[in-house]
Motif scaffolding. Structure first.
Motif, PDB file in Angstrom:
ATOM      1  N   ASP B  20      24.603  15.182  37.984  1.00  0.00           N
ATOM      2  CA  ASP B  20      25.211  16.003  36.936  1.00  0.00           C
ATOM      3  C   ASP B  20      25.825  15.106  35.871  1.00  0.00           C
ATOM      4  OD1 ASP B  20      26.502  17.765  35.341  1.00  0.00           O
ATOM      5  OD2 ASP B  20      27.695  18.701  36.910  1.00  0.00           O
ATOM      6  N   PRO B  21      25.051  14.790  34.847  1.00  0.00           N
ATOM      7  CA  PRO B  21      25.515  13.828  33.840  1.00  0.00           C
ATOM      8  C   PRO B  21      26.497  14.452  32.850  1.00  0.00           C
ATOM      9  CG  PRO B  21      23.131  14.290  33.658  1.00  0.00           C
ATOM     10  CD  PRO B  21      23.734  15.319  34.552  1.00  0.00           C
ATOM     11  N   PHE B  22      26.854  15.702  33.054  1.00  0.00           N
ATOM     12  CA  PHE B  22      27.652  16.403  32.054  1.00  0.00           C
ATOM     13  C   PHE B  22      29.136  16.447  32.378  1.00  0.00           C
ATOM     14  CE2 PHE B  22      23.518  19.017  31.816  1.00  0.00           C
ATOM     15  CZ  PHE B  22      22.887  17.983  31.157  1.00  0.00           C
ATOM     16  N   LEU B  23      29.561  15.672  33.364  1.00  0.00           N
ATOM     17  CA  LEU B  23      30.976  15.673  33.735  1.00  0.00           C
ATOM     18  C   LEU B  23      31.769  14.716  32.843  1.00  0.00           C
ATOM     19  CD1 LEU B  23      30.352  15.503  37.587  1.00  0.00           C
ATOM     20  CD2 LEU B  23      31.217  17.488  36.326  1.00  0.00           C
ATOM     21  N   THR B  24      32.962  15.174  32.432  1.00  0.00           N
ATOM     22  CA  THR B  24      33.825  14.316  31.615  1.00  0.00           C
ATOM     23  C   THR B  24      34.587  13.357  32.524  1.00  0.00           C
ATOM     24  OG1 THR B  24      35.674  15.840  31.771  1.00  0.00           O
ATOM     25  CG2 THR B  24      34.166  16.163  29.938  1.00  0.00           C
ATOM     26  N   ASP B  25      35.195  12.340  31.904  1.00  0.00           N
ATOM     27  CA  ASP B  25      35.965  11.372  32.671  1.00  0.00           C
ATOM     28  C   ASP B  25      37.087  12.069  33.439  1.00  0.00           C
ATOM     29  OD1 ASP B  25      34.332   9.463  31.695  1.00  0.00           O
ATOM     30  OD2 ASP B  25      35.812   8.460  30.460  1.00  0.00           O
ATOM     31  N   ALA B  26      37.726  13.034  32.789  1.00  0.00           N
ATOM     32  CA  ALA B  26      38.830  13.749  33.431  1.00  0.00           C
ATOM     33  C   ALA B  26      38.345  14.478  34.680  1.00  0.00           C
ATOM     34  CB  ALA B  26      39.451  14.732  32.444  1.00  0.00           C
ATOM     35  N   GLU B  27      37.197  15.127  34.563  1.00  0.00           N
ATOM     36  CA  GLU B  27      36.647  15.855  35.716  1.00  0.00           C
ATOM     37  C   GLU B  27      36.285  14.893  36.835  1.00  0.00           C
ATOM     38  OE1 GLU B  27      34.559  19.711  33.548  1.00  0.00           O
ATOM     39  OE2 GLU B  27      33.575  17.761  33.452  1.00  0.00           O
ATOM     40  N   LEU B  28      35.724  13.754  36.447  1.00  0.00           N
ATOM     41  CA  LEU B  28      35.357  12.745  37.440  1.00  0.00           C
ATOM     42  C   LEU B  28      36.596  12.175  38.118  1.00  0.00           C
ATOM     43  CD1 LEU B  28      32.613  11.022  35.298  1.00  0.00           C
ATOM     44  CD2 LEU B  28      32.227  12.181  37.477  1.00  0.00           C
ATOM     45  N   ALA B  29      37.622  11.941  37.309  1.00  0.00           N
ATOM     46  CA  ALA B  29      38.880  11.399  37.842  1.00  0.00           C
ATOM     47  C   ALA B  29      39.445  12.336  38.905  1.00  0.00           C
ATOM     48  CB  ALA B  29      39.881  11.206  36.709  1.00  0.00           C
ATOM     49  N   ALA B  30      39.439  13.633  38.577  1.00  0.00           N
ATOM     50  CA  ALA B  30      39.939  14.635  39.518  1.00  0.00           C
ATOM     51  C   ALA B  30      39.107  14.608  40.801  1.00  0.00           C
ATOM     52  CB  ALA B  30      39.885  16.021  38.870  1.00  0.00           C
ATOM     53  N   ARG B  31      37.782  14.547  40.608  1.00  0.00           N
ATOM     54  CA  ARG B  31      36.884  14.574  41.752  1.00  0.00           C
ATOM     55  C   ARG B  31      37.083  13.385  42.677  1.00  0.00           C
ATOM     56  NH1 ARG B  31      30.700  16.394  41.580  1.00  0.00           N
ATOM     57  NH2 ARG B  31      31.835  18.013  40.476  1.00  0.00           N
ATOM     58  N   PHE B  32      37.351  12.208  42.089  1.00  0.00           N
ATOM     59  CA  PHE B  32      37.494  11.004  42.906  1.00  0.00           C
ATOM     60  C   PHE B  32      38.948  10.691  43.264  1.00  0.00           C
ATOM     61  CE2 PHE B  32      33.287  10.285  41.057  1.00  0.00           C
ATOM     62  CZ  PHE B  32      32.584   9.900  42.177  1.00  0.00           C
ATOM     63  N   GLY B  33      39.855  11.505  42.736  1.00  0.00           N
ATOM     64  CA  GLY B  33      41.260  11.280  43.042  1.00  0.00           C
ATOM     65  C   GLY B  33      41.802   9.986  42.479  1.00  0.00           C
ATOM     66  N   VAL B  34      41.300   9.584  41.322  1.00  0.00           N
ATOM     67  CA  VAL B  34      41.819   8.397  40.650  1.00  0.00           C
ATOM     68  C   VAL B  34      42.173   8.780  39.216  1.00  0.00           C
ATOM     69  CG1 VAL B  34      40.541   6.742  42.043  1.00  0.00           C
ATOM     70  CG2 VAL B  34      39.502   7.678  39.977  1.00  0.00           C
ATOM     71  N   SER B  35      42.678   7.813  38.467  1.00  0.00           N
ATOM     72  CA  SER B  35      43.056   8.118  37.087  1.00  0.00           C
ATOM     73  C   SER B  35      41.836   8.042  36.173  1.00  0.00           C
ATOM     74  CB  SER B  35      44.101   7.120  36.606  1.00  0.00           C
ATOM     75  OG  SER B  35      43.496   5.865  36.422  1.00  0.00           O
ATOM     76  N   VAL B  36      42.004   8.629  35.015  1.00  0.00           N
ATOM     77  CA  VAL B  36      40.936   8.617  34.018  1.00  0.00           C
ATOM     78  C   VAL B  36      40.565   7.184  33.651  1.00  0.00           C
ATOM     79  CG1 VAL B  36      40.360   9.253  31.648  1.00  0.00           C
ATOM     80  CG2 VAL B  36      41.563  10.874  33.102  1.00  0.00           C
ATOM     81  N   GLN B  37      41.582   6.346  33.538  1.00  0.00           N
ATOM     82  CA  GLN B  37      41.342   4.956  33.164  1.00  0.00           C
ATOM     83  C   GLN B  37      40.436   4.240  34.162  1.00  0.00           C
ATOM     84  OE1 GLN B  37      44.067   6.555  32.809  1.00  0.00           O
ATOM     85  NE2 GLN B  37      44.748   6.244  30.695  1.00  0.00           N
ATOM     86  N   THR B  38      40.659   4.512  35.411  1.00  0.00           N
ATOM     87  CA  THR B  38      39.829   3.891  36.446  1.00  0.00           C
ATOM     88  C   THR B  38      38.370   4.292  36.259  1.00  0.00           C
ATOM     89  OG1 THR B  38      41.691   3.932  37.946  1.00  0.00           O
ATOM     90  CG2 THR B  38      39.531   3.660  38.935  1.00  0.00           C
ATOM     91  N   ILE B  39      38.169   5.571  36.000  1.00  0.00           N
ATOM     92  CA  ILE B  39      36.805   6.053  35.765  1.00  0.00           C
ATOM     93  C   ILE B  39      36.192   5.336  34.562  1.00  0.00           C
ATOM     94  CG2 ILE B  39      35.424   8.052  35.072  1.00  0.00           C
ATOM     95  CD1 ILE B  39      36.278   8.235  37.951  1.00  0.00           C
ATOM     96  N   ARG B  40      37.002   5.179  33.522  1.00  0.00           N
ATOM     97  CA  ARG B  40      36.500   4.499  32.329  1.00  0.00           C
ATOM     98  C   ARG B  40      36.077   3.066  32.660  1.00  0.00           C
ATOM     99  NH1 ARG B  40      38.196   8.874  28.904  1.00  0.00           N
ATOM    100  NH2 ARG B  40      40.202   8.517  27.896  1.00  0.00           N
ATOM    101  N   LEU B  41      36.950   2.365  33.385  1.00  0.00           N
ATOM    102  CA  LEU B  41      36.624   0.997  33.771  1.00  0.00           C
ATOM    103  C   LEU B  41      35.349   0.967  34.608  1.00  0.00           C
ATOM    104  CD1 LEU B  41      40.134  -0.480  34.625  1.00  0.00           C
ATOM    105  CD2 LEU B  41      38.634  -1.115  32.734  1.00  0.00           C
TER     106      LEU B  41
END
Lengths: 201, 201
Positions: B20-41
């Motif tokens: 699902d390539p349509f997830l935003t960083d915020a959604e991914l962060a929530a899903r993985f239980g980490v911060s948005v910044q971590t997802i960005r990195l």
DNA sequence: AAAACTTTTAGCACCAGGTACTAAGTATAG
DNA sequence: CTATACTTAGTACCTGGTGCTAAAAGTTTT
């Protein structure tokens, strides 16, 4: 007091965006020689969403809407599979499967369902279609659900003869016989590198 | 001192975004239980672009990349067409046309090229495939260009018998005979509303 | 020509979903 | 306990918008 220029521009806008939905308001403004605001107002009155929405629409439509016939290994949903004996799949005919004018399913859509089922029923590492003989008995229309059945009739070494029958609500729409060749992965690699790979000896 | 958690998360991230390539960083962060910044990195190190870019990629890939096999009336590019006599089209085999593992073109892709050409050569208002007999002679690989030729062999009222031959660099890859039924637009409408519409009387 | 109306343009605050960067906090291994 | 890796926070800025107000320009109608 309706303006002709405005009307023409809005018609053109619809046409242009249908052809290329990925243009931003700024690009459109430049193209039409008006301001960005005018383009926005035009989009509003025409009910056209912003670029990112349009992009998303195109993307999701193609992504989850069966992920495109061509990119799937199996067209339709498999309902039953008895390895090397019998398989059944169903496919609901969507707008993209039919001829625009007649709303009748294109032949290769049904072929794709049948063909991929013929491959699937063998349950081999991989298999290729060698030949097919088929008859489209009745036209299939938009919205109908095609039930495709594959029965393995003959097993001879790596060859399988598979009888295919497609029905819509008990009426036969497609009948055919497929010949499929099975290959082990190593064979495949060897075959690929041989220059004269043929299905028939 | 490499972290296992990080590695696992990045692997999972790749997997999730492929699905699902349509997830935003915020959604991914929530899903993985980490911060948005971590997802960005994570995205940075993995070289994964932002949502809007991913969205655009999916959209344009499917939009101009032949607009998907299923949505086209004609698969391949027509090179020659002599009404009701002969037609030729070419199709370059793209990654989406082949089996993932073997990189050999799926049967229904070649069928689609052949079938749509058989319909096109009639040049009728519209036509439907009634039957087809075909043989896949040689496997076609990724990147190869298939030249498909359709020759009308028999004209009998609204029926056409069309001989199809597909080649890759002079080697035959597909041979077949199609039977196509032509219909005037009015006939089509009548037929559609008759309950027992059949190709064969 | 002036009034009345439509159309176009401009400017403002705000939003999502980022990039690019700095800085600080938290694990964890040695 | 400290060095290093990892994570989080916060800032300024970007694109491509929405939603709003206001004014300028263009057309009609009177």
């Amino acid at each position: 007091m309706r303006s002709k220029r405005k009307e023409k521009r809005q018609e053109a806008l619809k046409r242009v965006l249908l052809e290329d939905p990925f243009l931003t308001d700024a690009e459109l403004a430049a193209r039409f020689g008006v301001s960005v605001q005018t383009i926005r107002l035009d989009r509003m009155t025409l009910g056209i969403p912003e670029v990112r929405e349009r992009l998303k629409d195109v993307a999701v439509r193609h992504f989850d809407r069966l992920r495109a016939l061509e990119e799937q290994d199996l067209i339709g949903e498999v309902e039953a599979l008895k390895r090397d004996e019998y398989a059944r799949s169903v496919l609901r005919i969507q707008p993209e499967h039919v001829f625009t004018r007649s709303r009748i399913a294109r032949g290769h859509v049904l072929f794709a369902q049948a063909n991929s089922l013929a491959i699937a029923v063998t349950d081999a590492d991989w298999a290729l279609t060698a030949s097919a003989l088929l008859q489209f008995v009745t036209p299939v229309e938009l919205g109908q659900t095609v039930v495709m059945e594959a029965t393995v009739r003959l097993k001879a070494g790596t060859r399988r003869e598979i009888v295919i029958k497609g029905t819509v609500a008990a009426r036969t729409v497609l009948e055919g016989v497929w010949t499929v060749v099975l290959m082990a992965h190593e064979d495949a690699l060897r075959k690929k590198h041989a220059t004269g790979a043929r299905y028939k000896a």
